[in-house]
Every structure is written in C-alpha cells, then in structure tokens.
Design a protein around this motif. Structure first.
Motif, PDB file in Angstrom:
ATOM      1  N   UNK A   1       0.857  -1.181   0.000  1.00  0.00           N
ATOM      2  CA  UNK A   1       0.000   0.000   0.000  1.00  0.00           C
ATOM      3  C   UNK A   1       0.894   1.232   0.000  1.00  0.00           C
ATOM      4  N   UNK A   2       0.577   2.185  -0.894  1.00  0.00           N
ATOM      5  CA  UNK A   2       1.347   3.419  -0.976  1.00  0.00           C
ATOM      6  C   UNK A   2       0.398   4.608  -1.018  1.00  0.00           C
ATOM      7  N   UNK A   3       0.734   5.625  -0.221  1.00  0.00           N
ATOM      8  CA  UNK A   3      -0.033   6.870  -0.238  1.00  0.00           C
ATOM      9  C   UNK A   3       0.941   8.024  -0.428  1.00  0.00           C
ATOM     10  N   UNK A   4       0.656   8.840  -1.417  1.00  0.00           N
ATOM     11  CA  UNK A   4       1.520   9.988  -1.703  1.00  0.00           C
ATOM     12  C   UNK A   4       0.682  11.254  -1.709  1.00  0.00           C
TER      13      UNK A   4
ATOM     14  N   UNK B   1       8.115  21.943  -4.592  1.00  0.00           N
ATOM     15  CA  UNK B   1       7.334  20.703  -4.556  1.00  0.00           C
ATOM     16  C   UNK B   1       7.597  19.991  -3.234  1.00  0.00           C
ATOM     17  N   UNK B   2       6.534  19.820  -2.448  1.00  0.00           N
ATOM     18  CA  UNK B   2       6.611  19.145  -1.149  1.00  0.00           C
ATOM     19  C   UNK B   2       5.846  17.836  -1.249  1.00  0.00           C
ATOM     20  N   UNK B   3       6.481  16.706  -0.914  1.00  0.00           N
ATOM     21  CA  UNK B   3       5.829  15.410  -1.029  1.00  0.00           C
ATOM     22  C   UNK B   3       5.977  14.623   0.260  1.00  0.00           C
ATOM     23  N   UNK B   4       4.966  13.811   0.544  1.00  0.00           N
ATOM     24  CA  UNK B   4       4.993  12.874   1.664  1.00  0.00           C
ATOM     25  C   UNK B   4       4.575  11.502   1.144  1.00  0.00           C
ATOM     26  N   UNK B   5       5.462  10.537   1.302  1.00  0.00           N
ATOM     27  CA  UNK B   5       5.196   9.165   0.872  1.00  0.00           C
ATOM     28  C   UNK B   5       5.161   8.263   2.096  1.00  0.00           C
ATOM     29  N   UNK B   6       4.053   7.531   2.256  1.00  0.00           N
ATOM     30  CA  UNK B   6       3.896   6.570   3.340  1.00  0.00           C
ATOM     31  C   UNK B   6       3.486   5.241   2.719  1.00  0.00           C
ATOM     32  N   UNK B   7       4.145   4.163   3.094  1.00  0.00           N
ATOM     33  CA  UNK B   7       3.826   2.882   2.492  1.00  0.00           C
ATOM     34  C   UNK B   7       4.044   1.722   3.432  1.00  0.00           C
TER      35      UNK B   7
END
Length: 830
Positions: free
Chosen positions: A424-427, A456-462
């Motif tokens: 599972x990946x959420x970006x 560009x600001x990103x947050x990746x949770x997986x």
C-alpha cells in the motif's frame, strides 16, 4: 498450452525500407507575382495596451497546413508578402499567453490587416509532450524546441484504439508503446514527465506520469525532447504538458461513442461470449456568467475485459475506472484571471498481471485513486510584465495484493500460487509555482525574460509484506527459494525547490535565441544541480517556409521518493538447491539493502538539429537528428563477497539514445492529409534500473546488471496516417505502423540471465494497419458521425510475450498477439 513457435528474432538489419505513397497533385504557380496580396499583422495584449514582440505567427488555410512562419518585431508587427488570394488563418503563439487566431481574406494587390490581442494564459490543458517528435502541423514551439502536436480533433478522426490521447502518441516519430509503457525518445516512462499548465502530473514516489484525464477534456498534445525553456524540469527524456479544453461563450455538449464491443468465442466470431468493453464519455461546457465565468466538465468511464489468447477464455483481466475533470475559468478584472481544475480518477484492475504464465489466481490486483486540485492566477502588473501563480494539491493512493498468501511458484510452463507482494502506498503533494514574464528592449534588441520559483513538497507513506517465492525446474524440483523479511513500513518526506531564469532574444529579423539556467534542489538525495540550456531557430527564407532549429540542454531527473525508502524495504534471503530439489548448493545468502555513500542525481545531455521545409502549399519535409546521453542513473545489483551479501544501490548507470528522422507530409487542403515518418534509432542503457524492481507492482528476481539495448530498442520504425473526406459526408482514415521487433533476454532454470542481454533474441517484425470509415448524418439538431473502425485490420501476428526460459521445451515460443477488432464508432457534437 497453445503456442506459436517463434522464429528467434534476429536484428533486422536493413529490413523495413518503408515507402509511404502519398497522394499528390502539384500546385501551379502561374501568374503568382501578379495575383498575390500581403498580410500585415499586429500583436498585442490587454486590449491593445501592450505590444508583444517575438510572437510566433503562422498563416495557414482553414484546417489546412501551415504556409509560412514569421516573428513579430520589437513593435509587435509582422508582414507576410506574396500571399495567394483566399481565406487564411493567422495564428499567434507566445509562452505565457493563450494561442490566438484570426481569419483574414487576401485579395490580389491589397494589404490585409490582422490585429491579434493575446490573453494571458489560463491553465493550459492541451497536452504538450516534451520529447521531440513529429509535428502534425509544423510550427515553431513557444520554447523554440521542435514539438509534435496531437489535437483532440486528430484523435477523434483517426482509428485510435480506445480513442485516447495516450494511445495516439504512437503516431509520433520516436514515441513507442514498449514492454514497460510509453517510451519517449528511448527513455523509460519514469524518465519523462507530465505537466498541467505549470504544475506536475507525475507520481513523485515512482516518477511515473499520471495521465488520467477524460479524452474529451484534452484539447491537444505536444511532444518535446528538448524544451529549452528552463521553466520545465525534473525529467531527462521528454515532457508532456497537458492543456485541456476551455469553455466558450456558448454552451456546447459533446457525446461520443460508448465504444461497445463484445467477446466472441474463438474461431466462431458470430458467437458472443460476453461484453469486452464499454466506455461512454461526455463533455459539456459554457458560460455561467456571460463573459466572466466559464465551466467545462468532462467525464469518462471504462469497463474492459481482457484475455490472454494463450489461456482459456474464462481467464480474464477486468479493468474499471472513472475519470471526471472540471475546469472553471474566471475573468476577475481586465488584468486578472483565475483558473481552477479538479481531476478525480478511481480505478480497479482485477488480475492486472494476467498473461500466458500467470493465471488469475497468480496475478496481482491493483486499486488506485488519484485526486488533484489546481488553481492558477494570472495578473498583468504593468505594460510589460505578467505574473503567473499556480498552487496544486494532489493525493495518490495505490493498493497491490494477490489472492492469498501461499508461496508464489515460478515454473517455466506456468506459474502457480499467489502473487508474492502486498503493498500500500499513499503519496500527498503540494506544489507552488511562481513565474514572472517581462519584455524589454536593449540597444534595439528585444528581450523576453522569464524567471520563477518551483516548490514541490511530497509525503510518501507505504507498507509492504511479501510471501516466499519458489523457482522450480520443468520437472517440478525446487531450484531456488526467496524469502523476505517484513512486514515493513516506509515513510519519506521531501522538499524539492527550483529557481529558473531565461531570456528569449530576437537577435535578428530571422533569428530567435533562447537561453536559460535552472537550479534544482534534489529533495531525496539533498543535492543542488545546475541546468544550462540554449536553443535557436533560424528562418532560412523571407517567407518563413524553411526553418533550421537546434539546441543543447542538460536535464536532471527528479529522484523518486521510493529511492529514499531503499533501506526500509524487506531484506531478501536466497537459497539454491541441487537437481534433487532438497540439497542446498550454498549457504543461504541474506541480501541487505545498502546504498553507495554518494549518490548523484540522474541527468542527461541532449542535443538536436532539425530542418523543416514547406516545399509548397501541399508538401512538408522534415529531417532531424537527436542524441541523448544519460549518466548517474540509479541501478541496483546483487553483490556477494565471502559470507557477506548485499543489494547495492549506486548511481553508476548510464544510457544512450540516437535518432535520425525523416518525415514527409502531404495536405493540399482540409479534406485530405497523408503523412509518414521513418526513424532510425538506437537505445542502450543499464537494465537494472531502481524502479524496475521497486515500482508499485514489484518483481522478486534481481540479477546481475548489464549495459545493453533497452527493452524498447527499435532500430527501424515507420508510422503513417491517412485521412480523407469523400464528398461532404464520408470520412476514410488509416494508421500504419511497421517496425522491427523488441529485443528480449534468455534466462536459465534459476531465472538468472544467460548470454548477452537483449542482443541474441528479438520478437518478429511487426506490420499493423488500423482502418476507419464514417458517414455524417442529420438527426434533429445533431450531426453525428457514425461508422466502423477495424484495429489490426489485417489480423497480423503481433506477439507480446515469449517463453524465454532455456530450460523449457517451448523456449522461443511467442504468445498473445492481439486479434483483429471491429467496433462501432459514433461522434456527436451539438
């Protein structure tokens, strides 16, 4: 298992000397000197208050080819001499402003005047693909880079599978639908990028472009390899800039074919087995407040059942998705405008990896949801300066899972068990782009400056959890077993910042030069990178029908967020067994993830040189050369030293792409167009790229890296298209593609590569013809076009899979050629 035994592909040397027979009737020019007129054009903005120099101006017959190209001078003026009498379109193009067109009537001996007032751009939602390719109606791009253009009308009128812009990209030279997705100029899909106006539509976690718009939302597509304008960044092999449709002053409804087709029993085409596809779409747009507020709404859904031709018809892959796109444009004041967009795209694919070797139980299911909101404001702050502000927020959620947790067994004749990985990946992303454009004259030389900021600001949770993978020999004995640590969690937060400045100079009446510098901060690797670029366009004659263009640029990729999670992935334990399947050959090897101490940002240097010549009113010729060299590309390789094993991440990868293109186009008028492009190309790269193994759908086997031809390397390719109106109600169209086959590599019983990679074996040469015939009818206030389209009309053998395991008795057998399809086509505009 049914199969078709292959001819082991050999590089097809000089095969494919392809001829494109174009229809022609030479135009005479008798008495032209005595029967021509002149067009005088003035370009301005803000209701004529600001004169615009450096505007690209083209004249063409309505719905016909471009006849001449010029630039407006420092006073915003331009003259087209020696124009034959008739009706023409004059089109003005300048970066930061909406394209504007006027209709002019030319009479012999008379000077016709045209004034074009360019409005400041709203969010551009054509599709500009930056990866240089064939220009469907050759013009000089806003960035001076050569570009290919596909507008929505072209996609609607030609036999394009599923009527999508993405599928239509194959019409462009140098763009190939390869085994791993769409390749622009030899690059991997995640080396390219997509923009909606000035904001990114790329998944920052993997670098994969997210083209999820309804077909009716897209107005046009343009493709560049070298966008010399440094406002474009975070890619190394092509960019796609999406420009969508904007509502006009009158309400318009567009209905299109539901694209219904049925599955039939094999070898019994009259016996219907079930629904194969259903894809209705609709578009509606118009003014909410006359002259002030406009709404454009598009929606499309798709239901599709796919088969693997080498498997039972009961083994199917089912895809369901819905795409909704809303665009609102507001004219706040004469000097300020605001545009907002919202794209929602939920999707589900059951048995997404179904093929000859993976049945429905082994295949993975993929569910994802995309939500993107965008707002752009455009302000004229003075008579010579414009400011553009864009804010975008996005959410992308992906779930990948198998149908159980039993081990996945990889067997040469067909895999069993369940897909090994559950992920599972959420970006979440936030992007802010601020840009200012200004015009100034120094010592009689006109300059157009642009500078800005891109954050560009990103947050990746997986999360990831993997079951065991067993690799078995043809006799069923165990050859190798992979087990994984886990489950694990991943979290990566990054901030990428870019500053850019560029200057477009009209150095002479027939010469435009564009140069700029971009400074990028790589938020994953924490590196600062500088990007110089320069491009030039020279008009070789006074009429602007012969153009020479070229340039050089340095392009840095955005490092995917998933690279920052490399040491957070599961460790892998590799056990190998003797022929009896039980006796270990070596001690278990535990591969720990380790990255090199100093990783660099992947980058490429690209140059191109192109020559365009409008031979006469009907014929257009293009020749072009392009070279791209990539370095510091991220690759992974298993390494063992004594009792220590590791999966090593380095930035030692490289790539090379070279291309020569010849395009010929015949378009004597709006009722007839034929074109053909031949490309000779070579694509090499290190094959163990990071995202090949750590994408959303993972592959468990990572073997030794090699520098070799890429999976989309095609030495020879010809693509042609034809469209003709017969009378006023019949339309005939076709698309032809002839190319050498893709390369592939052989593996042994443990699924390790053997022999030179992608050099000994190739799929066969492909020749595919798609046809369309339509007729226009009158139905109350509607005038629908109704007809038939035949995809792979000659039912050519186009295999997509191969048995590459030398341990199998079927080694070299080819599978899963897509068969001929005939579909009803309906297009309705009101």
């Amino acid at each position: 298992m049914p199969s078709i035994v292959a001819r082991r592909g050999r590089r097809s040397g000089w095969v494919l000397a392809v001829c494109c027979i174009l229809f022609g009737s030479p135009l005479t020019a008798a008495a032209q000197a005595q029967t021509t007129g002149t067009i005088l054009v003035a370009t301005t903005t803000q209701g004529g208050a600001i004169r615009l120099p450096g505007v690209v101006l083209t004249i063409s017959r309505p719905d016909g080819p471009t006849i001449a190209t010029q630039f407006s001078d420092e006073e915003g003026r331009c003259r087209f001499p020696s124009v034959a009498p008739g009706t023409y379109w004059v089109t003005a193009t300048l970066s930061g402003f909406d394209d504007t067109r006027a209709t002019v009537r030319v009479e012999a001996g008379v000077e016709a005047a045209a004034r074009l007032d360019l409005p400041v751009s709203g969010i551009s939602e054509h599709v500009e693909v930056i990866g240089r390719a064939e220009n469907t109606q050759p013009t000089i791009a806003e960035t001076l880079a050569p570009k290919a253009v596909l507008d929505s009308r072209t996609v609607a009128q030609l036999p394009i599978r599923d009527n999508s812009v993405l599928s239509a990209l194959k019409l462009l030279a140098g763009i190939v639908q390869g085994p791993g997705g769409v390749s622009i100029k030899g690059g991997r899909p995640n080396q390219s990028a997509i923009q909606l106006g000035m904001a990114s539509l790329t998944d920052p976690t993997t670098g994969t472009p997210l083209f999820r718009l309804p077909a009716d939302a897209v107005d046009s597509v343009e493709v560049f390899a070298n966008p010399y304008a440094v406002e474009f960044g975070r890619f190394s092999s092509g960019m796609t800039v999406v420009n969508t449709k904007r509502a006009g002053d009158a309400w318009q409804v567009t209905l299109n074919s539901p694209d219904v087709s049925f599955r039939t029993v094999r070898h019994r085409p009259w016996a219907i087995k079930g629904l194969e596809s259903f894809g209705p779409r609709i578009g509606v747009g118009g003014p909410l407040v006359k002259g002030r507020l406009f709404l454009q709404q598009s929606a499309q859904m798709r239901y599709e059942v796919g088969e693997a031709q080498s498997r039972s018809q009961d083994d199917t892959r089912t895809t369901k998705w819905l795409s909704a796109f809303t665009r609102v444009d507001a004219n706040l004041t004469p000097r300020q405008s605001l545009t907002g967009t919202l794209n929602i795209f939920p999707s589900r694919t059951d048995a997404a990896t179904l093929n000859t070797f993976n049945g429905p139980e082994v295949a993975a299911d993929v569910n994802d949801t995309l939500l993107v909101g965008n707002a752009a404001a455009h302000s004229t702050v003075s008579d010579s300066a414009v400011v553009e502000s864009t804010v975008q927020m996005g959410h992308f959620d992906v779930n990948v899972a198998g149908h159980g947790t039993s081990p996945m067994e990889l067997v040469p004749e067909g895999n069993t068990g369940h897909f090994f990985n559950r992920q599972h990946r959420r970006t979440d992303t936030f992007q802010w782009v601020e840009a200012a454009t200004g015009s100034r004259s120094f010592y009689g030389v006109q300059h157009l400056f642009k500078f800005g900021l891109d954050l560009l600001r990103t947050t990746f949770v997986g999360t990831s959890d993997s079951s065991a993978v067993d690799i078995r020999r043809p006799d069923g004995t165990l050859a190798r077993r992979l087990t994984f640590g886990g489950p694990i969690e991943q979290r990566v937060r990054t901030t990428d910042v870019a500053l850019f400045a560029q200057d477009r100079v009209q150095a002479a009446a027939r010469l435009l030069v564009e140069a700029g510098v971009r400074i990028d901060r790589d938020g994953v690797l924490n590196r600062i990178n500088g990007t110089p670029r320069v491009g030039a366009v020279v008009l070789l004659n006074a009429s602007g029908t012969t153009v020479l263009r070229g340039g050089y640029g340095l392009f840095f990729e955005r490092t995917p967020s998933v690279v920052g999670a490399f040491d957070q992935f599961e460790t892998t334990t590799d056990r190998r067994y003797a022929a009896d399947g039980t006796t270990p050959i070596t001690a278990p090897m535990v591969f720990v993830h380790r990255a090199a101490t100093a990783l660099d940002t992947a980058r490429s240097t690209t140059w191109n040189l192109g020559f365009d010549d409008r031979l006469n009113q009907a014929w257009f010729l293009r020749t072009a050369l392009l070279s791209r060299r990539g370095v510091s590309e991220l690759v992974v390789s298993p390494m063992t030293a004594g009792s220590t094993s590791e999966l090593r991440l380095t930035s030692e990868g490289r790539s090379s792409y070279r291309e020569a293109e010849l395009t010929l186009r015949y378009a004597p008028g709006p009722g007839l167009e034929a074109s053909g492009s031949y490309v000779r190309a070579s694509a090499y790269a290190n094959l163990n790229t990071y995202t090949a193994f750590f994408d959303s759908v993972r592959w468990p086997i990572i073997s030794t890296d090699a520098y070799a031809p890429t999976g989309s390397d095609i030495p020879h390719r010809f693509v042609g298209r034809f469209r003709a109106l017969v009378g006023s109600r019949w339309s005939l169209s076709s698309v032809v593609e002839v190319r050498t086959g893709f390369p592939y590599s052989a593996v042994n019983e443990t699924l390790d590569w053997i022999g030179p990679r992608n050099q000994q074996f190739h799929f066969p040469t492909v020749a595919v013809v798609d046809l369309g015939i339509e007729r226009q009818f009158n139905l109350f206030k509607w005038k629908p076009w109704i007809g038939l389209r035949a995809y792979n009309a000659l039912n050519a053998f186009v295999p997509t899979e191969v048995q590459a395991n030398v341990a199998s008795a079927a080694f070299g057998s080819l599978y899963n050629s897509y068969h001929r399809q005939i579909r009803l086509q309906v297009r309705i505009d009101r």
